[in-house]
Write a protein that holds these residues in place. Structure first.
Motif, PDB file in Angstrom:
ATOM      1  N   VAL A  43      24.890  97.979 -23.801  1.00 41.68           N
ATOM      2  CA  VAL A  43      24.871  97.755 -22.362  1.00 41.68           C
ATOM      3  C   VAL A  43      25.979  96.764 -22.032  1.00 41.68           C
ATOM      4  CG1 VAL A  43      23.530  96.885 -20.420  1.00 41.68           C
ATOM      5  CG2 VAL A  43      22.397  98.205 -22.212  1.00 41.68           C
ATOM      6  N   THR A  44      26.747  97.062 -20.981  1.00 39.41           N
ATOM      7  CA  THR A  44      27.801  96.166 -20.523  1.00 39.41           C
ATOM      8  C   THR A  44      27.670  95.979 -19.020  1.00 39.41           C
ATOM      9  OG1 THR A  44      29.337  98.027 -20.250  1.00 39.41           O
ATOM     10  CG2 THR A  44      29.435  96.836 -22.337  1.00 39.41           C
ATOM     11  N   GLU A  45      28.309  94.925 -18.513  1.00 43.52           N
ATOM     12  CA  GLU A  45      28.446  94.690 -17.081  1.00 43.52           C
ATOM     13  C   GLU A  45      27.126  94.624 -16.315  1.00 43.52           C
ATOM     14  OE1 GLU A  45      32.696  97.017 -16.934  1.00 43.52           O
ATOM     15  OE2 GLU A  45      30.930  98.062 -16.242  1.00 43.52           O
ATOM     16  N   GLY A  46      26.123  93.945 -16.880  1.00 41.95           N
ATOM     17  CA  GLY A  46      24.824  93.856 -16.224  1.00 41.95           C
ATOM     18  C   GLY A  46      24.786  92.811 -15.116  1.00 41.95           C
ATOM     19  N   TRP A  47      24.277  93.199 -13.948  1.00 40.49           N
ATOM     20  CA  TRP A  47      24.106  92.262 -12.842  1.00 40.49           C
ATOM     21  C   TRP A  47      22.962  92.717 -11.947  1.00 40.49           C
ATOM     22  CZ3 TRP A  47      25.636  93.472  -7.616  1.00 40.49           C
ATOM     23  CH2 TRP A  47      26.322  94.687  -7.468  1.00 40.49           C
ATOM     24  N   LEU A  48      22.440  91.779 -11.163  1.00 43.01           N
ATOM     25  CA  LEU A  48      21.313  92.031 -10.273  1.00 43.01           C
ATOM     26  C   LEU A  48      21.691  91.622  -8.866  1.00 43.01           C
ATOM     27  CD1 LEU A  48      18.164  92.619  -9.940  1.00 43.01           C
ATOM     28  CD2 LEU A  48      17.910  90.145 -10.138  1.00 43.01           C
ATOM     29  N   ALA A  49      21.557  92.540  -7.915  1.00 48.22           N
ATOM     30  CA  ALA A  49      21.743  92.226  -6.494  1.00 48.22           C
ATOM     31  C   ALA A  49      20.399  91.754  -5.961  1.00 48.22           C
ATOM     32  CB  ALA A  49      22.223  93.453  -5.730  1.00 48.22           C
ATOM     33  N   LEU A  50      20.342  90.503  -5.548  1.00 44.36           N
ATOM     34  CA  LEU A  50      19.104  89.965  -4.986  1.00 44.36           C
ATOM     35  C   LEU A  50      18.863  90.556  -3.603  1.00 44.36           C
ATOM     36  CD1 LEU A  50      19.557  86.252  -6.078  1.00 44.36           C
ATOM     37  CD2 LEU A  50      17.876  87.883  -6.965  1.00 44.36           C
ATOM     38  N   PRO A  51      17.610  90.613  -3.167  1.00 42.21           N
ATOM     39  CA  PRO A  51      17.330  91.150  -1.830  1.00 42.21           C
ATOM     40  C   PRO A  51      17.877  90.244  -0.733  1.00 42.21           C
ATOM     41  CG  PRO A  51      15.309  90.338  -2.864  1.00 42.21           C
ATOM     42  CD  PRO A  51      16.394  90.236  -3.886  1.00 42.21           C
ATOM     43  N   ALA A  52      18.366  90.861   0.348  1.00 43.09           N
ATOM     44  CA  ALA A  52      18.887  90.107   1.494  1.00 43.09           C
ATOM     45  C   ALA A  52      17.755  89.433   2.258  1.00 43.09           C
ATOM     46  CB  ALA A  52      19.667  91.032   2.424  1.00 43.09           C
ATOM     47  N   ASN A  56      11.975  92.331   0.278  1.00 43.35           N
ATOM     48  CA  ASN A  56      12.695  93.577   0.019  1.00 43.35           C
ATOM     49  C   ASN A  56      13.049  93.660  -1.464  1.00 43.35           C
ATOM     50  OD1 ASN A  56      12.597  94.212   2.704  1.00 43.35           O
ATOM     51  ND2 ASN A  56      14.787  93.970   3.085  1.00 43.35           N
ATOM     52  N   PRO A  57      13.328  94.853  -1.976  1.00 46.53           N
ATOM     53  CA  PRO A  57      13.667  94.975  -3.393  1.00 46.53           C
ATOM     54  C   PRO A  57      15.091  94.538  -3.696  1.00 46.53           C
ATOM     55  CG  PRO A  57      13.598  97.135  -2.350  1.00 46.53           C
ATOM     56  CD  PRO A  57      13.160  96.147  -1.323  1.00 46.53           C
ATOM     57  N   GLY A  58      15.301  94.137  -4.936  1.00 46.93           N
ATOM     58  CA  GLY A  58      16.629  93.899  -5.478  1.00 46.93           C
ATOM     59  C   GLY A  58      17.012  95.125  -6.295  1.00 46.93           C
ATOM     60  N   ALA A  59      18.212  95.122  -6.877  1.00 47.35           N
ATOM     61  CA  ALA A  59      18.654  96.259  -7.680  1.00 47.35           C
ATOM     62  C   ALA A  59      19.503  95.777  -8.849  1.00 47.35           C
ATOM     63  CB  ALA A  59      19.439  97.247  -6.830  1.00 47.35           C
ATOM     64  N   ALA A  60      19.242  96.342 -10.033  1.00 44.63           N
ATOM     65  CA  ALA A  60      20.004  96.012 -11.238  1.00 44.63           C
ATOM     66  C   ALA A  60      21.011  97.115 -11.524  1.00 44.63           C
ATOM     67  CB  ALA A  60      19.064  95.831 -12.425  1.00 44.63           C
ATOM     68  N   MET A 123      15.584  99.675  -9.322  1.00 43.95           N
ATOM     69  CA  MET A 123      15.051  99.010  -8.134  1.00 43.95           C
ATOM     70  C   MET A 123      13.977  98.029  -8.597  1.00 43.95           C
ATOM     71  SD  MET A 123      15.279  98.990  -4.781  1.00 43.95           S
ATOM     72  CE  MET A 123      15.934 100.556  -4.278  1.00 43.95           C
ATOM     73  N   ALA A 124      14.136  96.765  -8.194  1.00 43.43           N
ATOM     74  CA  ALA A 124      13.209  95.703  -8.599  1.00 43.43           C
ATOM     75  C   ALA A 124      12.404  95.261  -7.381  1.00 43.43           C
ATOM     76  CB  ALA A 124      13.988  94.529  -9.183  1.00 43.43           C
ATOM     77  N   MET A 125      11.138  95.668  -7.337  1.00 42.01           N
ATOM     78  CA  MET A 125      10.264  95.347  -6.202  1.00 42.01           C
ATOM     79  C   MET A 125       9.507  94.045  -6.460  1.00 42.01           C
ATOM     80  SD  MET A 125      10.905  98.697  -6.155  1.00 42.01           S
ATOM     81  CE  MET A 125       9.816  99.434  -7.318  1.00 42.01           C
ATOM     82  N   THR A 154      22.947  88.886 -14.555  1.00 46.68           N
ATOM     83  CA  THR A 154      23.204  87.721 -13.720  1.00 46.68           C
ATOM     84  C   THR A 154      22.918  88.079 -12.270  1.00 46.68           C
ATOM     85  OG1 THR A 154      24.904  86.955 -15.245  1.00 46.68           O
ATOM     86  CG2 THR A 154      24.947  86.028 -13.019  1.00 46.68           C
ATOM     87  N   ALA A 155      22.182  87.218 -11.580  1.00 48.96           N
ATOM     88  CA  ALA A 155      21.797  87.468 -10.191  1.00 48.96           C
ATOM     89  C   ALA A 155      22.925  87.100  -9.237  1.00 48.96           C
ATOM     90  CB  ALA A 155      20.539  86.675  -9.851  1.00 48.96           C
ATOM     91  N   HIS A 156      23.142  87.958  -8.238  1.00 47.94           N
ATOM     92  CA  HIS A 156      24.147  87.733  -7.200  1.00 47.94           C
ATOM     93  C   HIS A 156      23.490  87.926  -5.836  1.00 47.94           C
ATOM     94  CE1 HIS A 156      27.692  87.572  -9.813  1.00 47.94           C
ATOM     95  NE2 HIS A 156      26.959  88.342 -10.602  1.00 47.94           N
ATOM     96  N   PRO A 157      23.974  87.205  -4.830  1.00 44.38           N
ATOM     97  CA  PRO A 157      23.407  87.372  -3.484  1.00 44.38           C
ATOM     98  C   PRO A 157      23.612  88.802  -2.982  1.00 44.38           C
ATOM     99  CG  PRO A 157      24.920  85.497  -3.558  1.00 44.38           C
ATOM    100  CD  PRO A 157      25.045  86.221  -4.860  1.00 44.38           C
TER     101      PRO A 157
END
Length: 175
Positions: A43-52, A56-60, A123-125, A154-157
């Protein structure tokens, strides 16, 4: 499985030290996400978009490569700190964009699947408040047959795509 990951890291470090001692140059390492996956799965380039918006869900997002000759099939996903997670794909049907759950996802031998915004994603609920921008959490994929692949993200806004920052940095270096 974790002892295998430690073994791989130590073996790679030993090889690099051996090459340096012999006067050879080690190639720059591929930015593989340190994780605990079955042999041949990376696995490469892993990141998580946190919910706005809270609730709401985030996404990996990440890239998964099956370096074996055999097909593997992803059955489920989980995200540490989320109440639940699902593998989704964004698709267009009758000129309407929609997200659909993928109940299994085959990965052919030699294939790389890219999980990216507007495509496949985990999708991370129910993301708890414990994961903040810049922090890390862990995604675990479970394959048919029971093997698991766990790796950090890594989590990102919301709205911040770390791949764009890398592209901008590369463009600045070229100028």
């Amino acid at each position: 499985m974790k002892s295998m990951s430690v073994f791989r890291v130590l073996a790679a470090a030993g090889l690099t030290a051996t090459l340096a001692a012999c006067g050879g140059e080690a190639e720059a390492p591929v930015e593989e996400v340190a994780g605990d996956c079955p042999p041949g799965i990376t696995v490469t380039e892993g990141w998580l978009a946190l919910p706005a918006v809270g609730g709401n869900p985030g996404a990996a997002y990440f890239s998964l490569t099956n370096g074996t000759d055999e097909q593997v099939t992803i059955r489920t996903a989980s995200v540490l700190g989320a109440e639940s997670a699902m593998i989704h794909e964004t698709a267009t049907w009758s000129n309407e964009t929609d997200m659909q759950e993928l109940f299994t996802l085959p990965v052919m031998g030699g294939e790389t699947l890219v999980f990216e915004p507007g495509g496949k994603h985990v999708m991370a609920m129910g993301m708890g408040g414990g994961v903040e921008p810049g922090g890390e959490t862990e995604v675990t994929l479970t394959f048919v047959g029971g093997d698991k692949c766990s790796f950090p993200v890594t989590a990102h806004p919301a709205g911040e795509d770390p791949r764009e920052a890398i592209s901008e940095d590369a463009a600045m270096k070229v100028e």
